[in-house]
Design an enzyme around this catalytic site. Sequence first.
Site, short mmCIF file in Angstrom:
data_model
loop_
_atom_site.label_atom_id
_atom_site.label_comp_id
_atom_site.label_asym_id
_atom_site.label_seq_id
_atom_site.Cartn_x
_atom_site.Cartn_y
_atom_site.Cartn_z
CG ASN A 13 -42.81 30.23 51.47
OD1 ASN A 13 -42.83 30.38 52.69
ND2 ASN A 13 -41.70 29.91 50.81
CE LYS A 15 -40.09 32.98 50.00
NZ LYS A 15 -39.09 33.24 48.98
CD GLU A 100 -36.20 31.64 50.51
OE1 GLU A 100 -36.96 31.57 51.50
OE2 GLU A 100 -36.45 32.33 49.50
CB SER A 216 -40.65 36.59 40.50
OG SER A 216 -39.50 36.82 41.31
#
Length: 255
Positions: A13, A15, A100, A216
Site C-alpha cells: 500500500n 499510500k 486511514e 509495521s
Amino acid sequence: MDKTKRRAVVAGNWKMNKTAAEAAALIGEIAAAVGTPGCDVVVCPPFVALSAVLDAAAGTPIAVGAQNVHYEESGAFTGEVAPGMLTALGVQYAIVGHSERRQYFAETDETVNLRTRAALAAGLCAIVCVGENLAQREQGVTVDLVRMQTKIALQGVQEAELARLILAYEPVWAIGTGRTATAAQAGQVCGAIRAQLAELYGSAAADGVPVLYGGSMNAANAAELLAEADVDGGLIGGASLKAADFAAIVQAAGG
Ligand code: PGA
C-alpha cells in the site's frame, strides 16, 4: 486450519507516495528484486499512477490494485473512482476500508460494506481492512470489534464471491508507528476473522480466504508473523516503498 488451502498474498500500500514516473521506476526495482515469487504480489499506488504502474508491471508477476473504490458506477461523486473505471484500466485489486480512510475520510462500516460489494460485483479482488485502535485494544474489545467490522463489511456478499475476497487485520496502533503486533496477537485476531468467516459461510469456505496482517510489517519481522497459522500474508505500507525490503517480505511469504 490448513494454510495449503489458500494462497499467500503480499500487497504493498503505497499510500500518498510516488508520482507516476517514480512509481513506474519502483515497479522496475520491485520486479527485479522479487523475481518469480512463491506468493501473489500486489502493489497499490495512488490513482494517478495506476496507468503507469500497469504498463511497468506488464509481463511481471506483479498485480496492481487501487487504494480505494467507490460503490456507484458513475455520477455526481466528486473525487471518487468507480469500480468499472478500475477494471477498464486492468486493475485487479482494491483496498477497501483502510483505517486511514475510516479515520480521516469518514468511512464507516456501512460504506465499507457498500464499497466491498461494488468491488466484488465489478470483478475486483477486495482487500477489506479491519482493526482496532489502541483504546479499543486496552478496553479488551479487539476480537468483538474486528468480528463486527468483518460481519458488516460482508453483508450481502455471496459465497461465490469469496474467491476474490481478502481480509486484512490492521491494528491502527501498529500502522506506520514501528510498533508491530506480536505474532501471537496477529495470529489470534486473524484467527478470529476466520472464525467470523466460518460463522457466515462455513469453515470450508472460510479456509479458502486469505487473511493478511498489516501494521509495521517489515523484512525483519515478516517471517515470524507469517509463521502464524492464520496469517496468510501482509499488507505493507512503509516497507513496500523499498524494493529490497518488500522483496524480502515476499520471499518470507512464499518461501
Ligand atoms: P505500515 O502500513 O506497514 O506502514 O504500518 C500498513 C498499512 O497501512 O497498510
